[in-house]
Scaffold this motif. Structure first.
Motif, short mmCIF file in Angstrom:
data_model
loop_
_atom_site.label_atom_id
_atom_site.label_comp_id
_atom_site.label_asym_id
_atom_site.label_seq_id
_atom_site.Cartn_x
_atom_site.Cartn_y
_atom_site.Cartn_z
N LEU A 56 -31.47 -23.37 43.43
CA LEU A 56 -32.40 -22.30 43.75
C LEU A 56 -31.77 -20.93 43.50
O LEU A 56 -32.45 -20.00 43.04
CB LEU A 56 -32.86 -22.40 45.20
N MET A 57 -30.49 -20.79 43.78
CA MET A 57 -29.81 -19.51 43.56
C MET A 57 -29.74 -19.20 42.06
O MET A 57 -29.95 -18.05 41.65
CB MET A 57 -28.42 -19.53 44.18
N ILE A 58 -29.45 -20.19 41.24
CA ILE A 58 -29.42 -19.98 39.80
C ILE A 58 -30.82 -19.63 39.29
O ILE A 58 -30.98 -18.72 38.47
CB ILE A 58 -28.86 -21.23 39.08
N ALA A 59 -31.84 -20.32 39.80
CA ALA A 59 -33.22 -19.99 39.42
C ALA A 59 -33.56 -18.57 39.83
O ALA A 59 -34.25 -17.84 39.09
CB ALA A 59 -34.18 -20.98 40.06
N VAL A 74 -34.85 -15.58 37.36
CA VAL A 74 -36.12 -14.88 37.57
C VAL A 74 -35.89 -13.37 37.66
O VAL A 74 -36.64 -12.58 37.07
CB VAL A 74 -36.83 -15.41 38.83
N VAL A 75 -34.85 -12.94 38.36
CA VAL A 75 -34.55 -11.50 38.45
C VAL A 75 -34.20 -10.96 37.07
O VAL A 75 -34.66 -9.88 36.68
CB VAL A 75 -33.40 -11.24 39.46
N PHE A 76 -33.43 -11.71 36.30
CA PHE A 76 -33.06 -11.29 34.95
C PHE A 76 -34.29 -11.15 34.06
O PHE A 76 -34.41 -10.17 33.30
CB PHE A 76 -32.06 -12.29 34.36
N GLY A 105 -37.95 -12.98 42.55
CA GLY A 105 -36.61 -13.52 42.34
C GLY A 105 -35.70 -13.29 43.53
O GLY A 105 -34.95 -14.18 43.93
N PHE A 106 -35.77 -12.10 44.11
CA PHE A 106 -34.96 -11.81 45.30
C PHE A 106 -35.43 -12.66 46.48
O PHE A 106 -34.62 -13.12 47.29
CB PHE A 106 -35.00 -10.34 45.65
N ALA A 107 -36.74 -12.87 46.61
CA ALA A 107 -37.26 -13.72 47.68
C ALA A 107 -36.79 -15.16 47.50
O ALA A 107 -36.44 -15.84 48.47
CB ALA A 107 -38.79 -13.67 47.69
N LEU A 108 -36.75 -15.63 46.26
CA LEU A 108 -36.25 -16.98 45.99
C LEU A 108 -34.77 -17.09 46.36
O LEU A 108 -34.33 -18.10 46.89
CB LEU A 108 -36.47 -17.33 44.52
N ILE A 146 -30.62 -19.11 50.23
CA ILE A 146 -29.55 -18.93 51.21
C ILE A 146 -29.93 -19.57 52.55
O ILE A 146 -29.12 -20.20 53.21
CB ILE A 146 -29.23 -17.43 51.40
N LEU A 147 -31.18 -19.43 52.95
CA LEU A 147 -31.59 -19.90 54.27
C LEU A 147 -31.95 -21.38 54.33
O LEU A 147 -31.99 -21.95 55.43
CB LEU A 147 -32.78 -19.08 54.77
#
Length: 74
Positions: A22-25, A29-31, A59-62, A67-68
């Motif tokens: 999920l962090m890589i995704a 998305v941000v990129f 992307g930031f929400a993802l 993290i959570l």
């Protein structure tokens, strides 16, 4: 002896595999959102004013979810 064995088991990875995926995704998305925002022509287009910021925030929400999210313990 048992105490040292339980210590070794509990010192694994902080996040699970799904968290890292999920962090890589999220980074991808941000990129993509920043790529949509780039360019010098037509700075007032729908893509740059509306779509790109929504994609970046998603992307930031993802990343926040990544993290959570608690990994499943076996």
């Amino acid at each position: 002896m048992k105490d040292s064995q339980t210590k070794n088991k509990s010192t694994g990875m902080v996040f699970g595999k799904i968290n890292y995926q999920l962090m890589i995704a999220s980074v991808v998305v941000v990129f993509i959102g920043f790529i949509l925002m780039s360019g010098t022509t037509d700075i007032y287009s729908f893509t740059k004013i509306t779509l790109a910021p929504i994609v970046v925030i998603a992307g930031f929400a993802l990343g926040f979810v990544a993290i959570l999210k608690k990994p499943k313990r076996d």
